[in-house]
Design a protein around this motif. Structure first.
Motif, mmCIF file in Angstrom:
data_model
loop_
_atom_site.group_PDB
_atom_site.id
_atom_site.type_symbol
_atom_site.label_atom_id
_atom_site.label_comp_id
_atom_site.label_asym_id
_atom_site.label_seq_id
_atom_site.Cartn_x
_atom_site.Cartn_y
_atom_site.Cartn_z
ATOM 1 N N ILE A 76 -0.567 -3.098 9.011
ATOM 2 C CA ILE A 76 -1.501 -4.228 9.084
ATOM 3 C C ILE A 76 -1.376 -4.991 7.776
ATOM 4 O O ILE A 76 -1.669 -4.462 6.701
ATOM 5 C CB ILE A 76 -2.934 -3.736 9.333
ATOM 6 N N ILE A 77 -0.871 -6.199 7.878
ATOM 7 C CA ILE A 77 -0.517 -6.969 6.686
ATOM 8 C C ILE A 77 -1.185 -8.343 6.717
ATOM 9 O O ILE A 77 -1.546 -8.829 7.789
ATOM 10 C CB ILE A 77 1.014 -7.128 6.570
ATOM 11 N N PRO A 78 -1.366 -8.976 5.546
ATOM 12 C CA PRO A 78 -1.959 -10.312 5.550
ATOM 13 C C PRO A 78 -1.068 -11.300 6.296
ATOM 14 O O PRO A 78 0.164 -11.282 6.152
ATOM 15 C CB PRO A 78 -2.026 -10.672 4.050
ATOM 16 N N ARG A 79 -1.682 -12.139 7.114
ATOM 17 C CA ARG A 79 -0.921 -13.179 7.828
ATOM 18 C C ARG A 79 -0.504 -14.251 6.817
ATOM 19 O O ARG A 79 -1.304 -14.642 5.979
ATOM 20 C CB ARG A 79 -1.828 -13.788 8.907
ATOM 21 N N ARG A 139 0.124 6.430 12.835
ATOM 22 C CA ARG A 139 -0.455 6.223 11.506
ATOM 23 C C ARG A 139 -0.568 4.718 11.283
ATOM 24 O O ARG A 139 0.365 3.988 11.602
ATOM 25 C CB ARG A 139 0.412 6.861 10.417
ATOM 26 N N ILE A 140 -1.704 4.299 10.762
ATOM 27 C CA ILE A 140 -1.922 2.882 10.476
ATOM 28 C C ILE A 140 -1.963 2.687 8.966
ATOM 29 O O ILE A 140 -2.698 3.390 8.259
ATOM 30 C CB ILE A 140 -3.242 2.388 11.119
ATOM 31 N N TYR A 141 -1.129 1.760 8.501
ATOM 32 C CA TYR A 141 -1.011 1.481 7.062
ATOM 33 C C TYR A 141 -1.516 0.068 6.801
ATOM 34 O O TYR A 141 -1.202 -0.850 7.551
ATOM 35 C CB TYR A 141 0.457 1.559 6.620
ATOM 36 N N THR A 143 -4.930 -1.961 0.875
ATOM 37 C CA THR A 143 -5.826 -0.859 0.488
ATOM 38 C C THR A 143 -5.051 0.246 -0.207
ATOM 39 O O THR A 143 -3.849 0.401 -0.001
ATOM 40 C CB THR A 143 -6.566 -0.294 1.725
ATOM 41 N N GLU A 144 -5.743 1.022 -1.011
ATOM 42 C CA GLU A 144 -5.118 2.142 -1.734
ATOM 43 C C GLU A 144 -4.939 3.363 -0.811
ATOM 44 O O GLU A 144 -4.127 4.229 -1.090
ATOM 45 C CB GLU A 144 -6.003 2.552 -2.929
#
Length: 275
Positions: free
Chosen positions: A269-272, A188-190, A194-195
């Motif tokens: 996946i998060i902001p750098r 699963r990719i989070y 995003t909502e």
């Protein structure tokens, strides 16, 4: 499965130093001291916070105590997501200890599932394992296990017993030698920005030409913006268990070694960070 037992141990024993504080509007009879705990990344908040609950209930009037829930910087924390995923998604670039706020009132019905007992956590955990095995082995492995094996997986997680858990879980990580990998990879990719709760689709570990698919291949297929931004500048990080794995890593190896106990690869996946 390839035997990288040290990796399995490192994943299992990952801990996050955490400071729990009571929400300022909760009514107490005396001041509530913060409570510090090393949270296991692979577990669930409602499974490992009995001591936190007892600590804060001591200073509260009993009539003010409803279902406990947790929040980080205004975001209610989903107990059915593993702790490590919650941290990676919401707090991975902040200073430690992780600062979590404890609430006993105003349960956010829209954001969280209720968790009235450990049975609810066990049911969720086993449902994930069964879904993962449906993807990996058409459910053959989990269905051939006895009820006591299912229980051993759960008790291993609940009691933080690595050997007890892996004695059974290794069967879920095996595949016939002629197959070179699982049928499909449970992942699963989070995305923090995003909502949408998460992305999940069918993805094979081996290409039709027999090549090993990598983490980069998976992201290119499922979430291309994570690795190839439009303006060329990499603005995101891809995190699993608090680290950024190399995009060349075979996805089969990651599935065997970096999955959570529920047998899913939970990828954030998060902001750098900009500094």
């Amino acid at each position: 499965m390839t035997d990288d037992k040290d990796v399995l141990r490192d994943v299992w024993f990952g801990r996050i130093p955490t400071c729990f504080t009571l929400y300022q509007d909760e009514i107490t009879e005396r001041e509530a001291e913060p409570y510090y705990l090393l949270l296991p990344r692979i577990s669930y908040l409602t499974l490992v916070t009995d001591k936190v609950k007892k600590h804060f209930q001591k200073v509260m009037r009993q009539e003010e105590v409803n279902e406990i829930w947790f929040e980080y910087e205004g975001t209610p924390l989903k107990w059915h997501y593993p702790i490590g995923l919650l941290f990676d998604l919401h707090a991975s670039n902040t200073a430690l200890p992780w600062s979590i706020t404890v609430h006993f009132k105003n349960f956010p019905e829209k954001d969280l599932l209720h968790c009235h007992s450990k049975d609810v956590i066990e049911a969720h955990f086993m449902a994930c394992i069964k879904e993962a095995d449906a993807l990996k082995h058409k459910s053959q492995v989990i269905n051939e296990m006895q009820k006591k094996d299912h229980k051993q997986l759960w008790m291993g997680l609940q009691n933080d017993k690595f050997d007890q858990f892996w004695a059974i879980n290794r069967k879920l990580m095996e595949y016939p030698p002629e197959d070179s990998g699982f049928r499909y990879i449970p992942f699963r990719i989070y995305q923090a920005t995003t909502e949408r709760p998460f992305i999940q689709k069918l993805f094979r570990p081996i290409s039709s030409g027999g090549e090993l698919h990598t983490l980069g291949d998976l992201l290119k297929d499922v979430c291309p913006s994570a690795i190839a931004p439009e303006d060329g500048e990499q603005k995101t990080q891809v995190m699993i268990h608090g680290i950024e794995p190399m995009l060349e890593t075979p996805i089969q190896w990651l599935s065997e070694h970096m999955s959570y106990p529920d047998n899913f690869l939970h990828i954030s996946i998060i902001p750098r960070p900009t500094d």
